[in-house]
Structures are given as C-alpha cells and as structure tokens.
Scaffold this motif. Sequence first.
Motif, PDB file in Angstrom:
ATOM      1  N   GLY A  30     -23.087 -25.845  -4.742  1.00  0.00           N
ATOM      2  CA  GLY A  30     -21.912 -25.210  -4.142  1.00  0.00           C
ATOM      3  C   GLY A  30     -21.959 -23.692  -4.190  1.00  0.00           C
ATOM      4  N   ASP A  31     -20.952 -23.071  -3.591  1.00  0.00           N
ATOM      5  CA  ASP A  31     -20.882 -21.610  -3.507  1.00  0.00           C
ATOM      6  C   ASP A  31     -20.732 -20.938  -4.870  1.00  0.00           C
ATOM      7  N   GLY A  32     -20.168 -21.621  -5.836  1.00  0.00           N
ATOM      8  CA  GLY A  32     -19.962 -21.037  -7.150  1.00  0.00           C
ATOM      9  C   GLY A  32     -21.196 -21.084  -8.047  1.00  0.00           C
ATOM     10  N   TRP A  33     -22.314 -21.515  -7.515  1.00  0.00           N
ATOM     11  CA  TRP A  33     -23.548 -21.655  -8.290  1.00  0.00           C
ATOM     12  C   TRP A  33     -24.543 -20.574  -7.889  1.00  0.00           C
ATOM     13  N   ARG A  34     -25.161 -19.949  -8.904  1.00  0.00           N
ATOM     14  CA  ARG A  34     -26.154 -18.908  -8.655  1.00  0.00           C
ATOM     15  C   ARG A  34     -27.482 -19.346  -9.238  1.00  0.00           C
ATOM     16  N   LEU A  35     -28.511 -19.356  -8.403  1.00  0.00           N
ATOM     17  CA  LEU A  35     -29.854 -19.717  -8.850  1.00  0.00           C
ATOM     18  C   LEU A  35     -30.436 -18.539  -9.627  1.00  0.00           C
ATOM     19  N   ILE A  36     -30.799 -18.780 -10.871  1.00  0.00           N
ATOM     20  CA  ILE A  36     -31.420 -17.741 -11.691  1.00  0.00           C
ATOM     21  C   ILE A  36     -32.932 -17.776 -11.512  1.00  0.00           C
ATOM     22  N   LEU A  63     -35.542 -25.755 -12.342  1.00  0.00           N
ATOM     23  CA  LEU A  63     -34.527 -24.841 -11.826  1.00  0.00           C
ATOM     24  C   LEU A  63     -33.579 -24.428 -12.938  1.00  0.00           C
ATOM     25  N   HIS A  64     -33.019 -23.243 -12.794  1.00  0.00           N
ATOM     26  CA  HIS A  64     -32.071 -22.707 -13.763  1.00  0.00           C
ATOM     27  C   HIS A  64     -30.911 -22.113 -12.971  1.00  0.00           C
ATOM     28  N   TYR A  65     -29.707 -22.660 -13.175  1.00  0.00           N
ATOM     29  CA  TYR A  65     -28.506 -22.208 -12.472  1.00  0.00           C
ATOM     30  C   TYR A  65     -27.508 -21.606 -13.458  1.00  0.00           C
TER      31      TYR A  65
END
Length: 175
Positions: A30-36, A63-65
């Motif tokens: 979703g939009d509230g998630w940022r891929l690190i 993956l790291h979010y």
Amino acid sequence: MAEVHIIGTLAGASGFPSSQLRCKWRIVAGDGWRLIEGDVEGSTQVDMPQASKFTAWSHPLDLHYATKTVTGWPKIQVQVLRRDWLGRDELYGYGFTHIPTTPGEHKLEIVTWRPALSTFDSLYSWIFGTTPTLVNTDLVHTPTDRFRLTTCSMGKVHLNVGIILRNFEGYGVAM
C-alpha cells in the motif's frame, strides 16, 4: 517506523499440465509502505525437469519495508509462463497471496488460474501459440471487476518465507 523483513524463496511449482515453467513475480504494498531495500519484482529461470512433475526454481526473495500502518500489507502476485519448443512463453496462470502478518517461517501455496478459453480461442491459441492475458495485471490482486472473468484452475506455486517484524509495538500494533 515499524519494519517488516521478508526473506525466502519461490521454491517451485506443481500441478501444471507441463513442468517447463518460469515465474514472473511482484510484491505489491500500500501507499503507507516504503521499500528500504530489495527488489519488488523479478523473474525466475526456466526449469525443464526431465522426470519430475515439480518445477524447481529456488528463486530468492529479500525485501525490507518500513511503515506506520498495517493498511496495504504486502502481497505477492505471480504469473506462471510455460516455455514451448520454439522458445515462446505461454501464460499458464496468475495468482497472489498475502505475505503473512506473523513472524516466523511460513510455507505457502499460491493457487493459480488463467482466463478460460472458448473452443475457437483454444484452436487459435494452439495454431498461433498465444494465450489471452490480462491487460492490467493489478486485477489479479484487487477484487474490482475480477468476478466478471471466466477462469479455469491451474497449478500451485510454492513459496517459503521468513517474516521478521520490528518496532510494531511503538505504533500501537500488537503482533
């Protein structure tokens, strides 16, 4: 921010009419998630097993979010393709599953489907080596208008993932 680590493998596939397969995959959040860190999409190699009905890929996922919300929790979408003797890719199935929300190791099966073919479409597909595909693959993981599709069941994709959650308590989320 709260963090989610997704570490695992697309192990392989079973139950398909042919075992000469590859898999295109994509993680959707979703939009509230940022891929690190990590790749949110990719493709496996083609496995061509001689005696086995199991297609082995062992394709890594890492993956790291970071997030402040559980809305839009990540899910994985797959597209299974069969490689024919001319090197063309034929759609064998679409599928998706939500990434588990509990920490630990999980063995998941992603059930797949593809658009059903009429008799004419089957003949056309056989002659020209093409199959109908979705114009917008977001339809696979969103319920909007998916009920209008006529589909047939295909095989399963096997996914092994380990989930690590960090700092969710600080954002009022008890896991």
